[in-house]
Design an enzyme around this catalytic site. Structure first.
Site, PDB file in Angstrom:
ATOM      1  N   CYS A   1       1.037  -1.341  -0.172  1.00  0.00           N
ATOM      2  CA  CYS A   1       0.062   0.013   0.089  1.00  0.00           C
ATOM      3  C   CYS A   1       0.959   1.247  -0.013  1.00  0.00           C
ATOM      4  O   CYS A   1       0.309   2.362  -0.345  1.00  0.00           O
ATOM      5  CB  CYS A   1      -1.065   0.018   1.218  1.00  0.00           C
ATOM      6  SG  CYS A   1      -1.796  -1.573   1.557  1.00  0.00           S
TER       7      CYS A   1
ATOM      8  N   HIS B   1      -9.147   4.691  -0.770  1.00  0.00           N
ATOM      9  CA  HIS B   1      -7.899   3.972  -0.932  1.00  0.00           C
ATOM     10  C   HIS B   1      -7.446   2.943  -1.855  1.00  0.00           C
ATOM     11  O   HIS B   1      -7.249   1.870  -1.663  1.00  0.00           O
ATOM     12  CB  HIS B   1      -7.639   3.249   0.633  1.00  0.00           C
ATOM     13  CG  HIS B   1      -6.432   2.648   0.982  1.00  0.00           C
ATOM     14  ND1 HIS B   1      -5.389   3.059   0.355  1.00  0.00           N
ATOM     15  CD2 HIS B   1      -6.147   1.390   1.715  1.00  0.00           C
ATOM     16  CE1 HIS B   1      -4.064   2.155   0.733  1.00  0.00           C
ATOM     17  NE2 HIS B   1      -4.645   1.435   1.739  1.00  0.00           N
TER      18      HIS B   1
END
Lengths: 137, 386
Positions: free
Chosen positions: B83, B332
């Site tokens: 991420c 996200h």
């Protein structure tokens, strides 16, 4: 994700017996094995089998499971602090989710972890259940 | 070494882009950034992405992106650090210019997450964890965060509801960001009643799966004012790491990687946490927000939740966070998130954040967290006055 037979086979010592290592320089117990001591950074290759006794450091029950584990939901995963020091991640078994507490003594058992359809490989490994006998500290 | 500046930014709205493929998302953000920088050529393109191969079957994004931008021949690489892939790509672009190996660099973050089912995407995201000793036990990212959150509540005596303001603040800020995924205020009651995914993590503790792309153009700071009317200097760029698996960390409730990354960044920029005007933090889960605030020196250990409870993280607070919605409300899109944080920071520093503008925004910090924290990348940005 599809599991590979060779992957399961090469981890059999860890999955079935909790085979780790002990650092001959500082005495640190290591699981999973990594051949270098994270404490003193010296080589650590001496095999050491952990007792499988420990306690619950934290836990959570998954109502929505990732692909490959749907059939088992809901199940409870936990961080287990082993008596010899290392921590590991495992499912809890033989216990209702609402009976689990932080600090609960647990012990390792061998259980089916997952199957991959009727013709697929069945993966076995460690899970932890509430300790049947109080641990001698 | 020379100073590096951002001279252009671009982004696509974050959401479920059923009609747009990964190449077109990338192209849209990249062309916005090049137009903003008023240039049409760069020396190198670095693409931050985590899961394109797994989700869309398309790997090799560096070459793909320059191909679809008609920039064939230009140096191009894909950068992956879970991420934190977006910030990792920025780190590489920063190194390229700081080391004088390139003069103009395009850094892109892109992720297309909605081409697979939720369960499949969940399983793919878990690839950022330890495959042999975490994922093999049926763990998901939600579950890892649940294990941390429960232990945190146990050790420091917090209740689940004490975390509510992280989500409430993010959603309030997302309301005025046209590129945010959610334009929906939430209440403390909604937080309390949210469905549990893995107790104590509920639906409103978790950032959404989504698609998006964001891009920035980098140039040597000494030419920045010639190229851009409002350049932003990268005052610090720092990476910290810690063990991949949560269970291998000495203290799972300390984000040692974030501490290292933030301390290195403060040292590079020669600033203190108190000098930071706003913080684009990695609130993928409420517990990550709390741990990141603590590790970055904004709160004492076990007290990160206090900043949310006391309103310090609001736009008018002591340390505004997630000023354009954060991961929770902006969304996200994993490999793109680190660049969204930078684009939003640049908008704040240029004074272009609209109703979400932070007063006297001069120094901003963005922190991108990979996996459950094994990689943390912090950037400190500063408005460049003439």
């Amino acid at each position: 994700m599809e599991h590979k037979v060779a992957h399961d086979w090469r981890l059999r010592g860890q999955r079935y017996r909790l085979e780790g290592e002990v650092c001959e320089h500082c005495g640190n117990k290591i699981f999973p094995p990594r051949d270098i001591c994270p404490e003193c950074h010296q080589p650590a290759k001496k095999p050491y089998t952990l007792s499988g006794r420990g306690e619950v450091y934290s836990f959570s029950t998954l109502s929505s499971a990732p692909e490959g584990f749907e059939a088992y939901a809901p199940y409870t995963v936990a961080l287990i602090k082993l008596a010899e020091g290392p921590m590991l991640t495992a499912q809890l078994t033989d216990v209702a989710p609402n009976e689990v507490t932080i600090g609960m003594p647990v012990e390792m058992v061998t259980r089916r972890i997952r199957t991959q359809g009727e013709d697929g490989v069945i993966t076995y490994g460690y899970k932890f259940r509430p300790a049947l006998v109080a641990h001698a500290q | 070494m020379r100073d590096v500046a951002i001279i252009g930014v671009g982004q696509t709205p974050v959401g479920e882009h059923w009609t747009t493929s990964i190449r077109h998302l990338a192209f849209e953000a990249a062309s916005h950034a090049l137009r903003d920088a008023n240039i049409d050529k760069v020396d190198a393109v670095y693409v931050g992405n985590m899961l394109s191969g797994e989700i869309t079957g398309q790997s090799h994004l560096g070459a793909l992106v320059v191909d679809f931008m008609a920039l064939n021949g230009v140096e191009a690489l894909r950068i992956e650090s879970a991420c934190a892939s977006g910030a990792a790509a920025l780190r590489v672009g920063y190194l390229a210019i700081a080391s004088e190996l390139a003069d103009l660099v395009l850094v892109l973050g892109v992720e297309k997450m909605t081409d697979t089912s939720g369960r499949q995407t969940t399983a793919m995201l878990a690839m950022a964890a330890d495959a042999e000793y975490e994922v093999s036990q049926g763990i998901s990212f939600v579950a890892l965060n649940a294990l941390l959150m429960r232990r945190y509540m146990h050790e420091y005596g917090w209740q689940r509801q004490d975390f509510a303001n992280f989500a409430i603040n993010a959603h309030a800020n997302g309301m005025h960001n046209p590129n945010a995924m959610f334009h929906m205020k939430i209440s403390p009651e909604a937080y309390a009643q949210a469905a549990m995914i893995a107790e104590p993590v509920g639906l409103l503790d978790a950032s959404p799966v989504c698609d998006g792309a964001a891009a920035v153009v980098l140039a040597p700071a000494r030419y920045a004012h010639i190229l851009s009317p409002a350049p932003v200097k990268i005052r610090a760029s720092a990476v910290g790491t810690m063990p991949l698996a949560v269970h291998d960390r000495k203290d799972p409730l300390t984000l040692e990687s974030a501490r290292l990354s933030a301390q290195r960044a403060y040292k590079q920029a020669d600033v203190q946490p108190g000098d930071i005007d706003f913080f684009e933090m990695h609130d993928a889960f409420s517990i990550m927000a709390a741990l990141s605030l603590e590790a970055s020196g904004f709160a004492d250990k076990g007290q990160g939740v206090r900043l949310a409870l006391d309103g310090d993280i609001m736009l008018q607070g002591r340390l505004p966070t997630g000023t354009m919605g954060g991961l929770k409300a902006r969304g996200h899109p994993v490999g793109a998130t680190g660049i969204y944080q930078i684009v939003e920071s640049v908008l704040q520093l240029r004074g272009l954040a609209g109703p979400n503008q932070v007063g006297n925004a001069h120094l901003g910090m963005a922190q991108n967290i990979g996996g459950s924290g094994a990689t943390v990348i912090t950037h400190i940005l500063e408005a460049m006055d003439e």
